[in-house]
Design a protein around this motif. Structure first.
Motif, mmCIF file in Angstrom:
data_model
loop_
_atom_site.group_PDB
_atom_site.id
_atom_site.type_symbol
_atom_site.label_atom_id
_atom_site.label_comp_id
_atom_site.label_asym_id
_atom_site.label_seq_id
_atom_site.Cartn_x
_atom_site.Cartn_y
_atom_site.Cartn_z
ATOM 1 N N LEU A 60 19.745 -66.348 -14.068
ATOM 2 C CA LEU A 60 18.713 -66.037 -15.059
ATOM 3 C C LEU A 60 17.594 -67.069 -14.990
ATOM 4 N N GLY A 106 16.109 -59.627 -17.482
ATOM 5 C CA GLY A 106 16.314 -60.942 -18.083
ATOM 6 C C GLY A 106 17.038 -60.844 -19.416
ATOM 7 N N GLY A 141 20.607 -60.076 -18.805
ATOM 8 C CA GLY A 141 21.242 -61.291 -18.289
ATOM 9 C C GLY A 141 21.510 -62.310 -19.389
#
Lengths: 91, 220
Positions: B65, B89, B92
């Motif tokens: 990430l 993102g 994640g």
């Protein structure tokens, strides 16, 4: 006063007793040697059968218990298991 | 929306390296614990394996990430906020938070002398619901994980008091360091230096865990 045994230690004691009797033993002998109540011993034996450490053989005049390959392996590797579980607080 | 954390530019690459290292150490601990589980079929070694595997996985995710999402932010201080993440993102971040929390809940549950899936599921559900519904996910995550580590610390403190083993003391010290690093991360939202200090304390903790494991294996 001696410390209360952990589950791992009791398991070891039971398996050791079975091994010392050439791999076959009657429940009364386990009861006598392992220093447990009948109820506790029965609970442990069921757990050990479930984990495939021992096998139960039913005879005409009762039942006997014998170690499996996994049971022998547990006894052989006991010090490694004990060391890790004690050090890492897994008892 | 508050930042998940602020990262000073000079520490950015290093923090990713450290997260990979934490993933590696927790992965090694999980692998050895799994070996013990295969010999003993013990409940605690199973839970310990699951807990550390999830923690290891969460660090890998965090490193990825940081690598792929934070690199897009061009500032002196790199700031990660839920608002400026793309979908990947966001997934994640939540995956890291959920995996890490589940790992800690599993290890904390193992430390209690209770054998009840109802207790475990209640602990897990309570933590995850608080994380998901909180308006400040970052602070909720850091506070919950610090609280869980505190309970794990108490367990190792009690264990050391009982068995007086150096290796158990090392484990206790490592979780105390993780506790301090957790406190550091709680205030890292506002003070970026705490993010660095938190990582350094975390590094100390994982090095001690590794030493303890090496000593355990070596003695055999």
């Amino acid at each position: 006063m001696s410390k209360k045994r952990t589950r791992l230690e009791v398991t070891y004691d039971i398996l050791q007793v079975i091994r010392n009797r050439n791999g076959k033993i009657k429940p009364t002998h386990i009861l006598y040697k392992s220093n447990l109540s009948y109820q506790m011993m029965d609970e442990y034996l069921r757990e050990l059968i479930q984990k495939s450490f021992i096998v139960e053989k039913k005879l005409k005049n009762g039942r006997t218990y014998a170690l499996t390959e996994k049971g022998f392996k547990f006894l052989d590797q006991y010090s490694i298991i004990k060391d890790f579980t004690t050090s890492f607080g897994l008892e | 929306m508050s930042n998940i954390y602020l990262v000073p530019e000079w520490f950015f690459g290093l923090s990713i390296g450290l997260e990979v290292l934490f993933a590696l150490v927790s992965g090694i601990v999980a692998a050895y614990s799994y070996r013990i589980y295969l010999l003993s079929y013990g409940r605690n070694s199973r839970l310990f394996t699951i807990g550390f595997s999830l923690i290891s996985l969460s660090y890998i995710l965090k490193a990825f990430l940081n690598l792929f999402v934070l690199s897009e932010v061009k500032e002196g201080l790199k700031a990660l906020s839920i608002d400026n993440l793309n979908l990947l993102g966001l997934i994640g971040t939540y995956a890291h938070i959920i995996l890490f929390t589940t790992g800690l809940v599993t290890v904390a549950y193992m430390t209690f002398d209770i054998k009840s899936w109802r207790v475990y599921s209640l602990m897990l559900a309570t933590n995850l619901i608080v994380l998901i519904l909180s308006s400040d996910e970052a602070r909720a995550f850091n506070m919950l994980s610090t609280l869980l580590i505190l309970y794990i610390c108490i367990h190792y403190g009690v264990e050391f008091k009982e068995n007086k083993r150096i290796r158990t003391l090392l484990l206790f010290l490592s979780f105390v360091l993780l506790l301090f690093s957790g406190v550091g991360f709680i205030i890292a939202e506002n003070y970026y230096l705490n993010y660095v200090i938190g990582h350094i304390l975390e590094l100390g903790a994982y090095v001690i865990i590794l030493i303890s494991l090496v000593l355990t294996i070596k003695i055999k």
